[in-house]
Design a protein around this motif. Structure first.
Motif, short mmCIF file in Angstrom:
data_model
loop_
_atom_site.label_atom_id
_atom_site.label_comp_id
_atom_site.label_asym_id
_atom_site.label_seq_id
_atom_site.Cartn_x
_atom_site.Cartn_y
_atom_site.Cartn_z
N GLU B 50 0.75 -1.12 0.12
CA GLU B 50 -0.16 -0.08 -0.37
C GLU B 50 1.09 1.08 -0.44
O GLU B 50 0.35 2.13 -0.56
N LEU B 51 1.76 0.88 1.10
CA LEU B 51 2.98 2.28 1.27
C LEU B 51 3.60 2.60 -0.89
O LEU B 51 3.94 3.73 -0.15
N VAL B 52 3.99 1.54 -0.89
CA VAL B 52 4.67 1.49 -2.48
C VAL B 52 3.62 2.28 -3.92
O VAL B 52 4.28 3.27 -4.09
N VAL B 53 2.17 1.76 -3.28
CA VAL B 53 1.49 2.04 -4.47
C VAL B 53 1.10 3.47 -4.28
O VAL B 53 0.62 4.09 -4.96
N ARG B 54 1.34 4.14 -2.81
CA ARG B 54 0.29 5.73 -2.84
C ARG B 54 1.82 6.63 -2.80
O ARG B 54 1.58 7.70 -2.93
N GLY B 55 3.24 5.70 -2.41
CA GLY B 55 4.29 6.74 -3.06
C GLY B 55 4.69 7.01 -1.62
O GLY B 55 5.12 8.21 -1.52
N GLU B 56 4.17 6.36 -0.44
CA GLU B 56 4.85 7.30 1.28
C GLU B 56 5.70 6.42 1.57
O GLU B 56 6.09 5.74 2.12
N TRP B 57 7.15 7.38 0.30
CA TRP B 57 8.09 6.27 1.61
C TRP B 57 8.26 7.18 3.12
O TRP B 57 10.14 7.13 3.31
N ASN B 58 8.17 8.57 3.37
CA ASN B 58 8.49 8.84 4.56
C ASN B 58 7.71 8.30 5.47
O ASN B 58 7.52 8.32 6.50
N ALA B 59 6.52 7.52 5.40
CA ALA B 59 6.18 6.77 6.38
C ALA B 59 6.47 6.08 7.69
O ALA B 59 7.54 5.71 7.67
N ARG B 60 6.02 6.44 9.03
CA ARG B 60 6.62 5.67 9.53
C ARG B 60 6.66 4.52 9.91
O ARG B 60 7.52 4.06 11.20
N VAL B 61 5.42 3.90 9.45
CA VAL B 61 5.67 2.16 9.64
C VAL B 61 6.99 1.86 9.11
O VAL B 61 7.83 0.64 9.73
N PHE B 62 8.40 2.19 8.22
CA PHE B 62 8.86 2.07 8.14
C PHE B 62 10.14 1.49 8.97
O PHE B 62 11.28 1.52 9.59
N LYS B 63 10.02 3.08 9.71
CA LYS B 63 11.32 2.91 11.05
C LYS B 63 10.67 2.34 11.83
O LYS B 63 11.14 1.75 12.83
N ARG B 64 8.94 2.41 12.29
CA ARG B 64 8.77 1.56 13.61
C ARG B 64 9.03 -0.88 13.11
O ARG B 64 9.55 -0.70 14.18
N TYR B 65 8.88 -0.66 12.54
CA TYR B 65 9.63 -2.23 11.83
C TYR B 65 10.35 -2.28 11.46
O TYR B 65 11.37 -3.97 11.10
N ALA B 66 11.56 -1.32 11.90
CA ALA B 66 12.74 -1.58 11.15
C ALA B 66 13.70 -2.38 11.86
O ALA B 66 14.77 -3.31 10.77
N SER B 67 13.19 -2.52 12.50
CA SER B 67 14.36 -4.15 12.77
C SER B 67 13.80 -5.35 13.00
O SER B 67 14.48 -6.32 13.56
N ASP B 68 12.23 -5.40 12.61
CA ASP B 68 11.32 -7.11 12.42
C ASP B 68 12.26 -7.55 11.38
O ASP B 68 11.92 -6.96 10.72
N PRO B 69 12.77 -9.03 11.56
CA PRO B 69 13.79 -9.71 10.38
C PRO B 69 12.30 -9.67 9.52
O PRO B 69 12.55 -10.16 8.03
N MET B 70 10.49 -10.41 10.00
CA MET B 70 9.64 -10.72 9.05
C MET B 70 9.50 -9.52 7.27
O MET B 70 9.56 -9.72 6.78
N PHE B 71 9.88 -8.22 8.59
CA PHE B 71 9.62 -6.71 7.78
C PHE B 71 10.80 -6.61 7.20
O PHE B 71 10.56 -6.12 5.77
#
Lengths: 486, 396
Positions: B50-71
């Motif tokens: 969804e983020l890729v489609v919307r082009g939301e490259w600064n979304a907080r979610v990327f930082k939130r899950y940064a250390s999650d291996p599955m992410f």
């Protein structure tokens, strides 16, 4: 005096059984280490890239066929679906009396061609060679009857490529199995002379379009017992022996060989019931004698599926034949036992094989005779005999369960019911089936029928299981193999 | 003694219980975990998609899950699937998440598992800034790390890494060298100049590089490949000839023709195939001569090549009258397998004598060359085959 002798025989039998099971356990530990190492390469070595690589060595797949009209076309179709950059399929019709040749000619638009052959190995006369006019690298060799080994040798003579795989017409080879096996040739092209694959029982699994679509356990006890046996043999023993450079059997159902090495030793022998083991031993002897570096390895991820007998009568014949083959090989290569010239094979693997495969049935049989007699005559008390029997049972069961642990890497049989069933048969296998198998092997030592060059097991063929067996079920285009032999 | 047996029995029973119980537990955990992980993975797939489609490259979610291996795993899968500007944005996001620096750190200082995982991840990210770290990894002690690093360099595709790859190539075992040569192919034309230079040197794996150059198919490598034809290394001559068959120009044809006179039959056989691939008419007389070669493979390949070359098919027909029986046999076999014999048989029933007569001539010659069985099998009456045979030989 007699009292003491009988007691000591009892103890000797017990010690032997314990030693045998311990040896199996030690090899299982070696297998565990080897499998872990192999799994690392599988996961991270970009193995799948090899399917499209030009460096992947070309392989000739030789399918010897005798009266295989029921399934030969499906078998070739299934083989043609393998993911492999360069291969040729050579079906060798060993003088079938049915319509094997006609089925292939019609299905694959095959025409006779004048195919020059380099006869590196002597075989029975080749009547005619056909080639498919379809865009399929398929060759059919129609020859006079000479047995399975003779058919494989004829296939070797006709093959173009430097490596060949000998398989059975009823095998289902996993689509990426050849890639997993070929990896070993790529890693060490100069030294690798043979790679053995992992053969698993097909019974109970679902087959769709010539490949296994769902792996499941069979219902019959006879099939379940064989599932446990195959897992123990192919995952608890072979990886360990392979890691110790002492793999003594490259399965005839799925083995890839360097053509030059096999022709150098004279091809497969036709007077042997265990031609696969005989070839493996001959390669060991040849290269160790010449002091040439070589490798015979086992590839656990190169998986092929086969139907196993569903009737005790057929299983008995198969096991007796296997044990006769083993005896032939042991007799022929007796000179290698404890011979330092043959290094780890002569000093460790071969003596262990003789001690625990050939001698085992005799000792176990002796044990069953002597223990009840001892108890009946009062030489050994029941309070000792029962625990001794339980110890033997537990050791065997522990070994089987350990093998199931090693099999866990494939991710099959995860349901609770399946696990329980496997655990149940790991124990039950030692209560009856094992004793029966020992009795067959004892009989094999004294059994002396005429030479049988093709196995007795009749198969329905991968594509026709539902038709021929009568007990298989078709579920939305899938075939569940429940009883495939008759 | 009895006591010892009892203890042994208790010990074994316990061992069996533990092993069997562990197996059951491992399978149960896997069963549960598999479902949970799958659900979690699907959630991340939807989220990132969804983020890729919307082009939301600064979304907080990327930082939130940064250390999650599955992410991270899902991020890497997206990098494998998407291309263009979106991919570039996502690479920047992975940088922002600290993934790239973490992986490069692991690649240089992690244990075996960490290094190989890092190399795998960097191969997916294909960030040009990681190039020095990947070059460093080419000297890793674990072959899988080296193979993944080479794949990563190929994915980045910058020509400056080619030289490092070729230097590393000579230090590999045979298996790893093949995989590195495969990676070289991934560079495409960017690999040609350095690889051609390698070919003219004394590198251990020149045959592999020659093969790769043939696969790349860039004519810039032609000079180096032609030069390699003079090598004393038979494997190199074979690979170079094959490469010129794929990637040469008409200029290479005379050199390939010369190679038809090589001492080694394997080289001659490869040269015969390469000449056919070039489809150059100059090859016809040479290939005709090669039909009488002492080696079956050379004769066979020469005949097969003649089928490909304009004017070659006629030469093959004429070869059926060749005084050398081996040449006749090679020509006849290829005429059969190429479908020409079948076509000729079909033309026998033509009303047009200009079609029928040459077809009849070819069929008769093939029957005389011992290929009567083919026509019988194709439905020609055996009596007719005998009549066409004339010369009195038996039909095979």
């Amino acid at each position: 005096m007699v009292d003491s002798l009988i007691r000591w025989i009892n103890y000797l039998v017990l010690i032997y059984v314990i030693l045998m099971e311990l040896q199996i356990l030690v090899v299982a530990v070696a297998s565990f280490i080897a499998l872990r190492r192999d799994q690392f390469s599988q996961r991270h070595g970009r193995i799948r890239d090899l399917a499209t690589s030009d460096t992947t060595p070309p392989i000739s797949i030789i399918i010897p066929a005798y009266n295989e009209e029921a399934g030969i076309v499906e078998s070739v179709r299934s083989t043609a679906m393998l993911h492999y950059p360069r291969l040729e399929i050579i079906v060798v019709n060993d003088g079938s009396t049915d319509l094997t040749v006609q089925r292939l000619v019609e299905a694959f638009d095959m025409v006779p061609i004048d195919f020059p052959i380099r006869p590196a190995i002597d075989t029975r006369e080749i009547r005619r060679i056909y080639k498919s006019r379809l865009p399929l690298p398929l060759v059919l060799v129609d020859k006079e009857n000479g047995g399975k080994s003779d058919a494989i040798n004829a296939g070797i003579n006709v093959s173009q490529y430097p490596y060949f795989m000998a398989t059975d017409a009823d095998m289902i080879i996993e689509t990426d199995a050849l890639i997993h096996a070929a990896r070993h040739f790529i890693e060490d092209r100069a030294r690798t002379v043979a790679v053995g694959g992992n053969v698993r029982p097909l019974n109970g699994s679902k087959v769709r379009s010539g490949s296994v679509s769902e792996v499941d356990l069979p219902r019959r006890p006879i099939e379940m017992v064989q599932i446990v046996e195959y897992v123990r043999s192919f995952l608890a023993a072979r990886p360990g022996w392979s890691a110790m450079r002492s793999l003594l059997i490259v399965s005839g159902a799925f083995g890839i060989f360097q053509k030059r090495a096999v022709t150098e030793v004279g091809g497969f022998r036709n007077d042997h019931l265990g031609e696969d083991m005989e070839m493996t031993m001959r390669l060991h002897r040849h290269f160790l004698k010449l002091k040439q570096p070589y490798r015979i390895v086992y590839a656990p991820d190169a998986v092929a599926w086969t139907e196993v007998p569903t009737e005790w009568r057929i299983l008995k014949k198969q096991r007796i034949r296997w044990h006769r083959g083993l005896i032939q090989v042991i007799w022929q290569y007796k000179g290698m036992i404890l011979n330092p010239r043959y290094r780890q094979v002569g000093l460790v693997a071969w003596p262990a094989f003789v001690a625990f495969e050939f001698v085992a049935p005799m000792v176990e049989f002796l044990g069953w005779l002597i223990v009840p007699v001892s108890v009946a005559l009062g030489y050994v008390s029941l309070s000792i005999a029962v625990p001794l029997a339980l110890i033997a049972l537990l050791l065997g069961s522990i070994n089987s369960v350990t093998s199931l642990f090693l099999d866990d890497r494939f991710g099959y049989f995860n349901k609770a019911g399946q696990t329980l069933k496997l655990l149940f048969y790991s124990v039950v296998e030692n209560l009856g089936p094992r004793q029966r198998s020992v009795w067959w092997r004892v009989r094999a030592m004294f059994w002396n029928s005429s030479k049988k060059v093709w196995g007795d097991m009749q198969r329905a063929g991968v594509g026709n299981l539902s038709v021929a067996t009568g007990t298989s079920q078709i579920e939305s285009g899938e075939v569940v193999i429940t009883a495939s032999s008759n | 003694m009895t006591e010892a047996i009892r203890y042994l029995l208790i010990g074994l029973t316990a061992t069996f219980g533990v092993v069997a119980g562990s197996l059951f537990v491992v399978k149960a955990i896997r069963r549960r975990l598999r479902g949970r992980l799958r659900r979690r993975k699907n959630r991340f797939i939807d989220m990132i998609g969804e983020l890729v489609v919307r082009g939301e490259w600064n979304a907080r979610v990327f930082k939130r899950y940064a250390s999650d291996p599955m992410f991270r795993e899902v991020m890497l899968e997206y990098l494998r699937m998407i291309a263009g500007a979106d991919r570039q944005h996502l690479v920047e996001v992975t940088r922002g998440m600290g993934m790239v620096s973490e992986y490069t750190g692991e690649l240089r200082g992690g244990d075996r598992n960490e290094r190989v995982r890092a190399a795998e991840a960097l191969a997916e990210i294909a960030d040009p800034e990681t190039l020095p770290d990947l070059v460093f990894a080419l000297a890793d002690s674990v072959p899988e790390v080296r193979i993944q690093a080479a794949a990563a360099l190929a994915n980045i595709g910058e020509g400056r890494a080619v030289k490092s790859l070729l230097v590393a190539l000579d230090k590999q075992d045979e298996g790893s060298a093949q995989r590195l040569a495969d990676a070289l192919y991934g560079f495409g034309s960017a690999a040609v100049e350095e690889s051609a230079r390698y070919l003219t040197g004394s590198g251990k794996y020149r045959p592999l590089v020659a093969r790769t150059l043939g696969l790349i198919g860039d004519i810039q490598a032609e000079d180096a490949l032609i030069q390699a034809l003079d090598s004393t290394d038979q494997a190199l001559r074979i690979r170079a000839a094959a490469a010129l068959g794929r990637a040469g120009t008409p200029r290479s044809v005379p050199y390939l023709l010369e190679l038809l006179g090589d001492d080694q039959w394997e080289v001659r056989a490869q040269a015969a195939t390469a000449v056919g691939r070039r489809m150059d008419q100059r090859g016809v007389p040479w290939l005709k001569r090669a039909l009488s070669d002492g080696a079956w493979w050379v004769r066979h390949n020469a005949a097969a090549s003649l089928v490909e070359i304009p004017g070659g098919r006629e030469a093959l027909r004429l070869a059926l009258d060749h005084p050398d029986p081996y040449a006749r046999d090679a020509a006849a076999a290829v005429l059969l397998s190429s479908g020409m014999a079948g076509d000729a048989m079909g033309d026998l029933t033509s009303d047009d004598p200009l079609v029928r007569n040459p077809a009849m001539d070819l069929v008769m010659k093939l029957i005389r060359a011992g290929k009567g069985a083919f026509f019988v099998n194709e439905g020609m009456p055996p009596e007719m085959v005998r009549q066409l045979h004339h010369g009195g030989q038996t039909v095979r």
